[in-house]
Design an enzyme around this catalytic site. Structure first.
Site, PDB file in Angstrom:
ATOM      1  N   ASP A  41       0.859  -1.192   0.000  1.00  0.00           N
ATOM      2  CA  ASP A  41       0.000   0.000   0.000  1.00  0.00           C
ATOM      3  C   ASP A  41       0.897   1.244   0.000  1.00  0.00           C
ATOM      4  O   ASP A  41       1.740   1.405   0.874  1.00  0.00           O
ATOM      5  CB  ASP A  41      -0.924  -0.014   1.222  1.00  0.00           C
ATOM      6  CG  ASP A  41      -2.102   0.935   1.075  1.00  0.00           C
ATOM      7  OD1 ASP A  41      -1.908   2.066   0.595  1.00  0.00           O
ATOM      8  OD2 ASP A  41      -3.223   0.546   1.456  1.00  0.00           O
ATOM      9  N   SER A  82      -7.126   3.956  -1.315  1.00  0.00           N
ATOM     10  CA  SER A  82      -6.866   2.512  -1.317  1.00  0.00           C
ATOM     11  C   SER A  82      -8.108   1.701  -1.666  1.00  0.00           C
ATOM     12  O   SER A  82      -8.017   0.681  -2.357  1.00  0.00           O
ATOM     13  CB  SER A  82      -6.368   2.065   0.056  1.00  0.00           C
ATOM     14  OG  SER A  82      -5.124   2.665   0.315  1.00  0.00           O
ATOM     15  N   THR A 135      -8.042  -2.042   1.785  1.00  0.00           N
ATOM     16  CA  THR A 135      -7.397  -2.901   0.786  1.00  0.00           C
ATOM     17  C   THR A 135      -7.865  -4.357   0.894  1.00  0.00           C
ATOM     18  O   THR A 135      -8.382  -4.908  -0.087  1.00  0.00           O
ATOM     19  CB  THR A 135      -5.856  -2.798   0.875  1.00  0.00           C
ATOM     20  OG1 THR A 135      -5.496  -1.432   1.003  1.00  0.00           O
ATOM     21  CG2 THR A 135      -5.184  -3.421  -0.323  1.00  0.00           C
ATOM     22  N   GLU A 248      -1.049  -8.064   1.877  1.00  0.00           N
ATOM     23  CA  GLU A 248      -0.826  -6.615   1.843  1.00  0.00           C
ATOM     24  C   GLU A 248       0.213  -6.133   2.860  1.00  0.00           C
ATOM     25  O   GLU A 248       0.103  -6.423   4.049  1.00  0.00           O
ATOM     26  CB  GLU A 248      -2.135  -5.840   2.110  1.00  0.00           C
ATOM     27  CG  GLU A 248      -1.930  -4.330   1.909  1.00  0.00           C
ATOM     28  CD  GLU A 248      -2.986  -3.455   2.569  1.00  0.00           C
ATOM     29  OE1 GLU A 248      -3.686  -3.916   3.478  1.00  0.00           O
ATOM     30  OE2 GLU A 248      -3.069  -2.275   2.180  1.00  0.00           O
ATOM     31  N   ASP A 253       2.119   2.560   3.436  1.00  0.00           N
ATOM     32  CA  ASP A 253       1.298   3.754   3.206  1.00  0.00           C
ATOM     33  C   ASP A 253       1.263   4.681   4.428  1.00  0.00           C
ATOM     34  O   ASP A 253       1.345   5.899   4.301  1.00  0.00           O
ATOM     35  CB  ASP A 253      -0.123   3.295   2.853  1.00  0.00           C
ATOM     36  CG  ASP A 253      -1.096   4.443   2.686  1.00  0.00           C
ATOM     37  OD1 ASP A 253      -0.919   5.233   1.748  1.00  0.00           O
ATOM     38  OD2 ASP A 253      -2.046   4.546   3.502  1.00  0.00           O
ATOM     39  N   HIS A 257       2.416   8.512   4.709  1.00  0.00           N
ATOM     40  CA  HIS A 257       1.545   9.615   5.157  1.00  0.00           C
ATOM     41  C   HIS A 257       2.226  10.422   6.256  1.00  0.00           C
ATOM     42  O   HIS A 257       2.107  11.637   6.315  1.00  0.00           O
ATOM     43  CB  HIS A 257       0.221   9.074   5.707  1.00  0.00           C
ATOM     44  CG  HIS A 257      -0.787   8.727   4.669  1.00  0.00           C
ATOM     45  ND1 HIS A 257      -1.390   9.664   3.866  1.00  0.00           N
ATOM     46  CD2 HIS A 257      -1.319   7.534   4.291  1.00  0.00           C
ATOM     47  CE1 HIS A 257      -2.255   9.068   3.047  1.00  0.00           C
ATOM     48  NE2 HIS A 257      -2.219   7.769   3.279  1.00  0.00           N
ATOM     49  N   ASP A 295      -1.334  -0.171  -4.688  1.00  0.00           N
ATOM     50  CA  ASP A 295      -2.627   0.432  -5.019  1.00  0.00           C
ATOM     51  C   ASP A 295      -2.441   1.871  -5.526  1.00  0.00           C
ATOM     52  O   ASP A 295      -3.228   2.377  -6.299  1.00  0.00           O
ATOM     53  CB  ASP A 295      -3.586   0.374  -3.822  1.00  0.00           C
ATOM     54  CG  ASP A 295      -2.953   0.864  -2.525  1.00  0.00           C
ATOM     55  OD1 ASP A 295      -1.736   1.181  -2.501  1.00  0.00           O
ATOM     56  OD2 ASP A 295      -3.686   0.932  -1.518  1.00  0.00           O
ATOM     57  N   HIS A 296      -1.378   2.521  -5.049  1.00  0.00           N
ATOM     58  CA  HIS A 296      -1.041   3.899  -5.438  1.00  0.00           C
ATOM     59  C   HIS A 296       0.265   4.232  -4.751  1.00  0.00           C
ATOM     60  O   HIS A 296       0.721   3.479  -3.887  1.00  0.00           O
ATOM     61  CB  HIS A 296      -2.125   4.894  -4.969  1.00  0.00           C
ATOM     62  CG  HIS A 296      -2.451   4.754  -3.518  1.00  0.00           C
ATOM     63  ND1 HIS A 296      -1.614   5.207  -2.525  1.00  0.00           N
ATOM     64  CD2 HIS A 296      -3.485   4.146  -2.885  1.00  0.00           C
ATOM     65  CE1 HIS A 296      -2.134   4.908  -1.352  1.00  0.00           C
ATOM     66  NE2 HIS A 296      -3.268   4.243  -1.527  1.00  0.00           N
TER      67      HIS A 296
HETATM   68 MG    MG Z   1      -4.253  -0.718   2.694  1.00  0.00          MG
HETATM   69 ZN    ZN Z   2      -3.104   6.029   2.308  1.00  0.00          ZN
END
Ligand code: MG
Ligand code: ZN
Length: 364
Positions: A41, A82, A135, A248, A253, A257, A295-296
């Site tokens: 993620d 996500s 996710t 995952e 992620d 952040h 996912d990004h």
């Molecule tokens: Mg996730």
């Molecule tokens: Zn995020």
């Protein structure tokens, strides 16, 4: 690892000469028996570069020959969340940012777990977030908003998922006196991971090891992700018709952040370690398609040369820097290994991950 690689390359040579067909990965077949989808993620190309500078061994990513890039924009926004990205990969539908398993009109659309279960596949979901987070949820649930985690938990219990591991105990409480797990033949362990010995046919297994998210590596999570993946593979491969597993690395992620470099580096290296475990299995098995993607991207991360203003920097020292605390629209990498892996080359939409998997399974 080196031994396995050598055997694999010899096998490639022979299949190349004798059969003059198939891909160059040592695949026994074009149609995979098993599919393992691994999602970092928030993992862009810069995050994938981390183990190349913050780990002693050659990173496992170097062993993939089939590599592509994905565009991740959602059905509603240029920059995805996500939930929408995972829905695109699990169902082939680009949807609005908060959607989990539903299309732009909030209509539920079938996901890989549902479609492959009908074909006899066993299925598993592993995350370092709550198992009800966006996710993983997109692989078994259908809700109009990702934050409906109690509803998502109910749907997990009633889903076709045979194995799950991660955090999120609190979302399964308060079910009006109904024993959700017992009712759905799920044996849940709340203390620690362990091998599933002599599983009863039809029984399902869960490991819920924290109230909400799993601890970070920096907080002592150790090898949870890699160990859970091994245990899942052992269990799911007891089925007679193959399996689908989603793994995952959820916290890459969150580190992005928070613009927290040490958190990011440790989570990224843990994900790399897990990919290594899964790829070793796939190389031995020969019938497993492994797809590693994101996912990004999050954080606009870069491994920059030290210094400022473009002059007089120290080009022999790397500084992890972030451009944002948000997600970004940067293309994300896709690494594939195993039967059908060559399909994942090129630049395509994230919904293409679903369609490519389905084309490979359908071609049976
Ligand atoms: Mg996730
Ligand atoms: Zn995020």
């Amino acid at each position: 690892m080196h031994r396995i690689l050598t055997i694999s390359s010899v096998f490639t040579l022979f299949t190349g000469i004798i059969l003059a067909q198939g891909s160059a990965t040592g695949d026994k077949a074009e149609t995979p028996r098993n599919v393992i989808l691994m999602i970092g993620d928030g993992m862009g190309v810069a995050q994938v570069s981390i183990p190349y500078y913050y780990m002693d061994e050659e990173p496992v990513f170097s062993q993939f020959k089939y590599i592509g890039l994905c565009r991740t924009s959602s059905g509603s926004d240029l920059v995805t969340q996500s939930s929408a990205a995972a829905t695109a990969m699990s169902s082939g539908y680009k949807t609005y940012n908060m959607a989990v398993g539903v299309d732009m009109d909030t209509v539920p659309q079938k996901n890989l777990v549902e479609i492959l279960s009908e074909k006899g596949f066993m299925t598993g979901i592993i995350a370092t977030s709550p198992v009800t987070d966006a996710t993983p949820a997109a692989f078994y649930a259908h809700v109009p908003d990702r934050y409906m985690q109690r509803e998502i938990a109910q749907q997990l219990a009633r889903s076709e998922v045979d194995f799950f591991a991660g955090g999120g105990i609190k979302y399964f409480l308060d079910t009006a006196g109904v024993d959700l797990f017992k009712e759905n033949h799920i044996q849940v362990d709340y203390s620690k991971l362990k091998k599933i010995r002599n599983p009863n046919p039809g029984d399902r297994y869960g490991f819920l090891l924290s109230a909400d998210r799993m601890p970070a590596i920096l907080e002592g999570r150790k090898d949870f992700l890699s160990d859970a993946s091994s245990i899942a593979i052992d269990f799911l491969s007891t089925g007679k018709d193959g399996f689908f597993l989603m793994v995952e690395g959820s916290q890459i992620d969150w580190a992005d952040h928070g613009n927290h470099a040490e958190y990011l580096i440790t989570e990224m290296n843990d994900f790399e370690h897990t990919v290594r475990t899964v790829l070793e299995y796939a190389m031995k098995d020969g019938e497993t398609l492994v797809i590693v993607t994101a996912d990004h991207e999050t954080g606009g991360f870069a491994l920059a040369a030290a210094g400022e203003n473009g002059y007089g920097g120290d080009y022999d020292s790397i500084v992890p820097v972030f451009a944002t605390t948000m997600h970004s629209a940067t293309l994300v990498p896709v690494f594939a290994y195993g039967p059908g892996a060559e399909k994942f080359m090129g630049v395509y939409e994230n919904s293409g991950i679903f369609h490519k998997i389905m084309e490979l399974i359908r071609s049976e």
